[in-house]
Design an enzyme around this catalytic site. Sequence first.
Site, PDB file in Angstrom:
ATOM      1  CB  SER A  17      -0.857  -0.010   1.261  1.00  0.00           C
ATOM      2  OG  SER A  17      -1.425   1.265   1.472  1.00  0.00           O
ATOM      3  CE1 TYR A  41      -4.384  -2.451   5.183  1.00  0.00           C
ATOM      4  CE2 TYR A  41      -3.614  -0.258   4.586  1.00  0.00           C
ATOM      5  CZ  TYR A  41      -4.067  -1.502   4.213  1.00  0.00           C
ATOM      6  OH  TYR A  41      -4.195  -1.802   2.884  1.00  0.00           O
ATOM      7  CE  LYS A  45      -1.700  -3.976   2.975  1.00  0.00           C
ATOM      8  NZ  LYS A  45      -2.075  -5.259   2.352  1.00  0.00           N
ATOM      9  CE1 TYR A  69      -2.102  -3.929  -4.924  1.00  0.00           C
ATOM     10  CE2 TYR A  69      -4.216  -3.908  -3.818  1.00  0.00           C
ATOM     11  CZ  TYR A  69      -3.227  -4.595  -4.488  1.00  0.00           C
ATOM     12  OH  TYR A  69      -3.387  -5.936  -4.705  1.00  0.00           O
ATOM     13  CG  ASN A  91     -11.995   2.918   2.124  1.00  0.00           C
ATOM     14  OD1 ASN A  91     -12.123   1.736   2.400  1.00  0.00           O
ATOM     15  ND2 ASN A  91     -10.912   3.594   2.424  1.00  0.00           N
ATOM     16  NE  ARG A 123      -5.851  10.448   0.850  1.00  0.00           N
ATOM     17  CZ  ARG A 123      -5.569  11.606   1.452  1.00  0.00           C
ATOM     18  NH1 ARG A 123      -5.144  12.653   0.754  1.00  0.00           N
ATOM     19  NH2 ARG A 123      -5.697  11.726   2.760  1.00  0.00           N
ATOM     20  CG  ASP A 188      -7.862  11.833   6.170  1.00  0.00           C
ATOM     21  OD1 ASP A 188      -7.453  10.662   6.039  1.00  0.00           O
ATOM     22  OD2 ASP A 188      -9.067  12.146   6.128  1.00  0.00           O
TER      23      ASP A 188
HETATM   24  N1  UDP Z   1     -13.211  10.994   2.897  1.00  0.00           N
HETATM   25  C1  UDP Z   1     -14.246  11.864   3.212  1.00  0.00           C
HETATM   26  N2  UDP Z   1     -15.393  11.338   3.752  1.00  0.00           N
HETATM   27  C2  UDP Z   1     -15.552   9.994   3.983  1.00  0.00           C
HETATM   28  C3  UDP Z   1     -14.486   9.123   3.651  1.00  0.00           C
HETATM   29  C4  UDP Z   1     -13.324   9.667   3.114  1.00  0.00           C
HETATM   30  O1  UDP Z   1     -14.147  13.069   3.003  1.00  0.00           O
HETATM   31  O2  UDP Z   1     -16.615   9.579   4.494  1.00  0.00           O
HETATM   32  C5  UDP Z   1     -11.975  11.559   2.309  1.00  0.00           C
HETATM   33  C6  UDP Z   1     -10.737  11.321   3.146  1.00  0.00           C
HETATM   34  O3  UDP Z   1     -10.554  12.402   4.033  1.00  0.00           O
HETATM   35  C7  UDP Z   1      -9.646  11.240   2.092  1.00  0.00           C
HETATM   36  C8  UDP Z   1     -10.353  10.690   0.853  1.00  0.00           C
HETATM   37  O4  UDP Z   1     -11.742  10.893   1.074  1.00  0.00           O
HETATM   38  O5  UDP Z   1      -9.179  12.510   1.770  1.00  0.00           O
HETATM   39  C9  UDP Z   1     -10.092   9.214   0.629  1.00  0.00           C
HETATM   40  O6  UDP Z   1     -10.340   8.535   1.833  1.00  0.00           O
HETATM   41  P1  UDP Z   1     -10.365   6.955   1.921  1.00  0.00           P
HETATM   42  O7  UDP Z   1     -10.722   6.594   3.327  1.00  0.00           O
HETATM   43  O8  UDP Z   1     -11.232   6.398   0.844  1.00  0.00           O
HETATM   44  O9  UDP Z   1      -8.873   6.507   1.581  1.00  0.00           O
HETATM   45  P2  UDP Z   1      -7.471   6.928   2.270  1.00  0.00           P
HETATM   46  O10 UDP Z   1      -6.859   7.918   1.337  1.00  0.00           O
HETATM   47  O11 UDP Z   1      -7.757   7.470   3.626  1.00  0.00           O
HETATM   48  O12 UDP Z   1      -6.719   5.647   2.292  1.00  0.00           O
END
Ligand code: UDP
Length: 232
Positions: A17, A41, A45, A69, A91, A123, A188
Amino acid sequence: LEVMKEFGCHNFVFSSSATVYGIPKTVPLVETMPTSCTNPYGWTKLMTEQILQDVTKTDPELSVVLLRYFNPIGAHESGLIGEDPNGIPNNLMPYISRVAIGKLPQLTVFGGDYDTKDGTCIRDYIHVVDLAKAHLCALNKLKSDPHSIDAYNIGTGIGYSVLDIINAFEDATGQKVNYKIGERRAGDLPAFYANPKKANEILGWHAERNLHDMCEDTWRFQKNNPNGYKKD
Ligand code: UDP
C-alpha cells in the site's frame, strides 16, 4: 512463504500500500522515497515488505513484486463484481455510492480547509480493474526476471480532490450526492499521489480507465446490487 517453498512456488506478488510512505515531505511519491508508518495497518504492509526483502536475500529462488496500491475504486464493468464493505464504509467511494442509492443519508467531507485547490484532500484513485491488470504485468515481470524484488507504485499519477470525486460521480451517474463539509479526520494528509513511471516503464503497465469510468462502474454495481452480495 514456508508453504510456498514446500510446494515449489517461488513467485510472490504482494498487495502492499502507498501508506508505507508514511508522511512524505513531497508528492508525487516515488519508490525510492523513505518508508515509515503512522498506523497498525501501515505497519502490516511495511513489515511484510521487510520480511519479503529479508527472505529474498536468503532464498535464491524467491522472486517478489511489491505493488503499492494507491486508492482503488470502481468495480468490474459487468456490474457483477464490486465492493461490499461490512457496515458503514470508511472509504470515500463506497460511502458516496451508498448515499446515492439511499442507504446512507449524507456524506461528510472530512475537512474543507486544507491547503489544496478547493480545500479538500487530494488522492490518487485507481480503477480496480487497472489494479488487477497490474498483477498480470507483475507476474510477467517475475517470469522474465527471477530472483528479484522490487516495489512499484500503482496509481494514475493524477490527484483528485474529494469534491472532484463527488462532482465526477454526479456527472457520470446523474445521481445527486448529499454531502456536507465536516471536521478533518485525524491522520489524513492533504495530498497524496503517485509517480507511476516505474510501473509504466518496467512492468509495461498503464492505467487505462479514467475517473468517469471509475464512477460509472461503481454505480452500475451499486444499482444492480443495492444490498451488495446479500440475497435479501
Ligand atoms: N473521505 C471523506 N469522507 C468519507 C471518507 C473519506 O471526506 O466519508 C476523504 C478522506 O478524508 C480522504 C479521501 O476521502 O481525503 C479518501 O479517503 P479513503 O478513506 O477512501 O482513503 P485513504 O486515502 O484514507 O486511504
